[in-house]
Design a protein around this motif. Sequence first.
Motif, mmCIF file in Angstrom:
data_model
loop_
_atom_site.group_PDB
_atom_site.id
_atom_site.type_symbol
_atom_site.label_atom_id
_atom_site.label_comp_id
_atom_site.label_asym_id
_atom_site.label_seq_id
_atom_site.Cartn_x
_atom_site.Cartn_y
_atom_site.Cartn_z
ATOM 1 N N HIS A 150 6.483 -18.590 20.650
ATOM 2 C CA HIS A 150 5.036 -18.405 20.544
ATOM 3 C C HIS A 150 4.477 -17.703 21.784
ATOM 4 C CE1 HIS A 150 0.808 -19.672 21.158
ATOM 5 N NE2 HIS A 150 0.718 -19.452 19.843
ATOM 6 N N ASP A 151 5.008 -18.055 22.954
ATOM 7 C CA ASP A 151 4.456 -17.518 24.207
ATOM 8 C C ASP A 151 4.944 -16.114 24.520
ATOM 9 O OD1 ASP A 151 3.160 -19.919 24.513
ATOM 10 O OD2 ASP A 151 4.700 -20.782 25.837
ATOM 11 N N THR A 152 6.040 -15.663 23.915
ATOM 12 C CA THR A 152 6.591 -14.345 24.243
ATOM 13 C C THR A 152 6.481 -13.373 23.077
ATOM 14 O OG1 THR A 152 8.794 -15.131 23.615
ATOM 15 C CG2 THR A 152 8.184 -15.298 25.939
ATOM 16 N N VAL A 153 7.308 -13.557 22.072
ATOM 17 C CA VAL A 153 7.370 -12.609 20.962
ATOM 18 C C VAL A 153 6.060 -12.594 20.182
ATOM 19 C CG1 VAL A 153 8.611 -11.963 18.872
ATOM 20 C CG2 VAL A 153 9.852 -12.907 20.821
ATOM 21 N N SER A 154 5.473 -13.757 19.981
ATOM 22 C CA SER A 154 4.218 -13.802 19.226
ATOM 23 C C SER A 154 3.121 -13.003 19.914
ATOM 24 C CB SER A 154 3.780 -15.262 19.054
ATOM 25 O OG SER A 154 2.555 -15.331 18.353
ATOM 26 N N GLN A 155 3.035 -13.133 21.216
ATOM 27 C CA GLN A 155 2.021 -12.375 21.946
ATOM 28 C C GLN A 155 2.342 -10.881 21.951
ATOM 29 O OE1 GLN A 155 1.476 -14.045 25.826
ATOM 30 N NE2 GLN A 155 0.834 -16.056 25.052
ATOM 31 N N GLU A 156 3.640 -10.537 22.042
ATOM 32 C CA GLU A 156 4.028 -9.135 21.966
ATOM 33 C C GLU A 156 3.642 -8.538 20.618
ATOM 34 O OE1 GLU A 156 5.448 -7.010 24.017
ATOM 35 O OE2 GLU A 156 6.104 -8.236 25.712
ATOM 36 N N LEU A 157 3.900 -9.271 19.550
ATOM 37 C CA LEU A 157 3.545 -8.782 18.209
ATOM 38 C C LEU A 157 2.039 -8.640 18.045
ATOM 39 C CD1 LEU A 157 6.078 -10.827 16.025
ATOM 40 C CD2 LEU A 157 6.189 -8.402 16.615
ATOM 41 N N MET A 188 6.781 -1.593 23.505
ATOM 42 C CA MET A 188 6.477 -2.998 23.211
ATOM 43 C C MET A 188 7.336 -3.511 22.062
ATOM 44 S SD MET A 188 2.376 -3.573 23.779
ATOM 45 C CE MET A 188 1.901 -2.370 22.537
ATOM 46 N N SER A 189 7.554 -2.694 21.035
ATOM 47 C CA SER A 189 8.378 -3.134 19.900
ATOM 48 C C SER A 189 9.832 -3.334 20.324
ATOM 49 C CB SER A 189 8.287 -2.129 18.763
ATOM 50 O OG SER A 189 8.804 -0.868 19.172
ATOM 51 N N HIS A 190 10.300 -2.413 21.192
ATOM 52 C CA HIS A 190 11.677 -2.552 21.697
ATOM 53 C C HIS A 190 11.814 -3.834 22.531
ATOM 54 C CE1 HIS A 190 15.619 -1.416 23.165
ATOM 55 N NE2 HIS A 190 15.195 -1.624 24.414
ATOM 56 N N HIS A 191 10.830 -4.100 23.366
ATOM 57 C CA HIS A 191 10.862 -5.307 24.195
ATOM 58 C C HIS A 191 10.796 -6.560 23.329
ATOM 59 C CE1 HIS A 191 9.228 -8.309 27.116
ATOM 60 N NE2 HIS A 191 10.178 -7.753 27.867
ATOM 61 N N ALA A 192 9.937 -6.535 22.309
ATOM 62 C CA ALA A 192 9.813 -7.684 21.413
ATOM 63 C C ALA A 192 11.108 -7.913 20.635
ATOM 64 C CB ALA A 192 8.657 -7.471 20.447
ATOM 65 N N GLN A 193 11.744 -6.824 20.220
ATOM 66 C CA GLN A 193 13.011 -6.948 19.489
ATOM 67 C C GLN A 193 14.093 -7.563 20.375
ATOM 68 O OE1 GLN A 193 14.832 -3.231 18.361
ATOM 69 N NE2 GLN A 193 15.749 -4.116 16.518
ATOM 70 N N LYS A 194 14.116 -7.148 21.627
ATOM 71 C CA LYS A 194 15.096 -7.686 22.562
ATOM 72 C C LYS A 194 14.873 -9.175 22.782
ATOM 73 C CE LYS A 194 17.029 -6.824 27.159
ATOM 74 N NZ LYS A 194 16.930 -5.994 28.390
ATOM 75 N N GLN A 195 13.591 -9.565 22.953
ATOM 76 C CA GLN A 195 13.296 -10.985 23.130
ATOM 77 C C GLN A 195 13.645 -11.780 21.878
ATOM 78 O OE1 GLN A 195 9.128 -10.862 24.296
ATOM 79 N NE2 GLN A 195 9.704 -11.312 26.417
ATOM 80 N N MET A 196 13.408 -11.216 20.732
ATOM 81 C CA MET A 196 13.709 -11.916 19.477
ATOM 82 C C MET A 196 15.205 -12.142 19.310
ATOM 83 S SD MET A 196 12.557 -13.331 16.776
ATOM 84 C CE MET A 196 10.888 -12.759 16.529
ATOM 85 N N ARG A 197 15.993 -11.148 19.645
ATOM 86 C CA ARG A 197 17.446 -11.309 19.545
ATOM 87 C C ARG A 197 17.941 -12.422 20.462
ATOM 88 N NH1 ARG A 197 19.433 -4.966 19.641
ATOM 89 N NH2 ARG A 197 18.950 -4.488 17.451
ATOM 90 N N GLY A 198 17.400 -12.467 21.664
ATOM 91 C CA GLY A 198 17.799 -13.521 22.590
ATOM 92 C C GLY A 198 17.451 -14.903 22.073
ATOM 93 N N LEU A 199 16.265 -15.041 21.509
ATOM 94 C CA LEU A 199 15.854 -16.349 20.987
ATOM 95 C C LEU A 199 16.656 -16.728 19.751
ATOM 96 C CD1 LEU A 199 11.982 -16.051 21.450
ATOM 97 C CD2 LEU A 199 13.527 -17.556 22.688
ATOM 98 N N ILE A 200 16.950 -15.741 18.906
ATOM 99 C CA ILE A 200 17.732 -16.038 17.699
ATOM 100 C C ILE A 200 19.127 -16.513 18.065
ATOM 101 C CG2 ILE A 200 18.863 -14.965 15.712
ATOM 102 C CD1 ILE A 200 16.357 -13.277 15.327
#
Length: 355
Positions: A150-157, A188-200
Amino acid sequence: MYKLRMFNMKWQLLNYFLISSLITVSSIYIVLEYFKEELTSWEFRLWFAAAILVACLTVGYIATKRWQRKVDELHLAMLEISKGNFASRIELEPVEPFLYLYEAFNTMASAVQERVQLLQKFGEAEAIRDQELTENAVMEERRRLARDLHDTVSQELFAIHMSASSLPKILERNPDAASGVMNQLIQMSHHAQKQMRGLISQLRPIELNDMSLQEALEKWFPEYCRTHELQGQLDVVVGESMSEAIEHQFFLIIQEGLANVIKHASAKQVRLAIHEREHQYVLQLQDDGQGFERSDIPSASHGLSTMRERAQKLGGEVEIDSKPGAGTRVRVKIPRFAEEPSGLTLVREDERNEH
């Protein structure tokens, strides 16, 4: 009975000595009675002494060979026990001078087998309890990851959505500024994708998930090797007799071992093998990394002590063979039993009655 057996052993030895003595005395009597004249010849006396010596040595050889064979049987049975074959027994014969030793060994081996088997079963039960405690910790960790999501990817999106929403108006009013906004969206989309992969990757814990150990490894091991740029070789041959607790501990040991390879070994190749023998399950993890000195094993990695503890819970052991520049081989041996001892069955029945 014990004294009688010891008495029989002594008499067997005395019989061999008696036979040697009779041969010697009889030979001397025969020579003195019938070959008095030949005794004057030193050649005859030499041959006579040699004949008596050969006869006595033959009797001694037969005696020592028979007793050595009995000692060797006991020695081989002890070696089998030391190698983890707790089902090793010595066959008993009705007339056997070593009978009391063989019976004592078989009794000891049965007691050791039952105790190690009980230790393994109790270790399995403890491992299952530990797994339940771990599941609670996993749930808490997932809540933490949800907050991070919520604090990272959600805000990026949300930021991407706001920028994308404003893009049509920017194109309408100031087309030259649109390219900057689009580059910002890509970043921003690339950064969000990278964060999402790490969380997944954190949200997908490594578990057996109702699969057998072999099925889980065939699915997970190649992917793990590709992710960490390793050439992996998998060789797993186990039956359905392996318990869930042993599979779980083996899987945790493999995870710990491969984590050590990634962190410390600087290896390019790794081989994982699990085989089911008659009296043992054997796991071997080998890499071609930099290795280390045997004297550094206790302090080389916390993971090695963890692997030992997991194996010891099930009555097993861990052997580590490593040399600088020659890689490392970790071998884990867990005893395999055909059936449960009666004592454990009674314990389980008492537990059911309590519930």
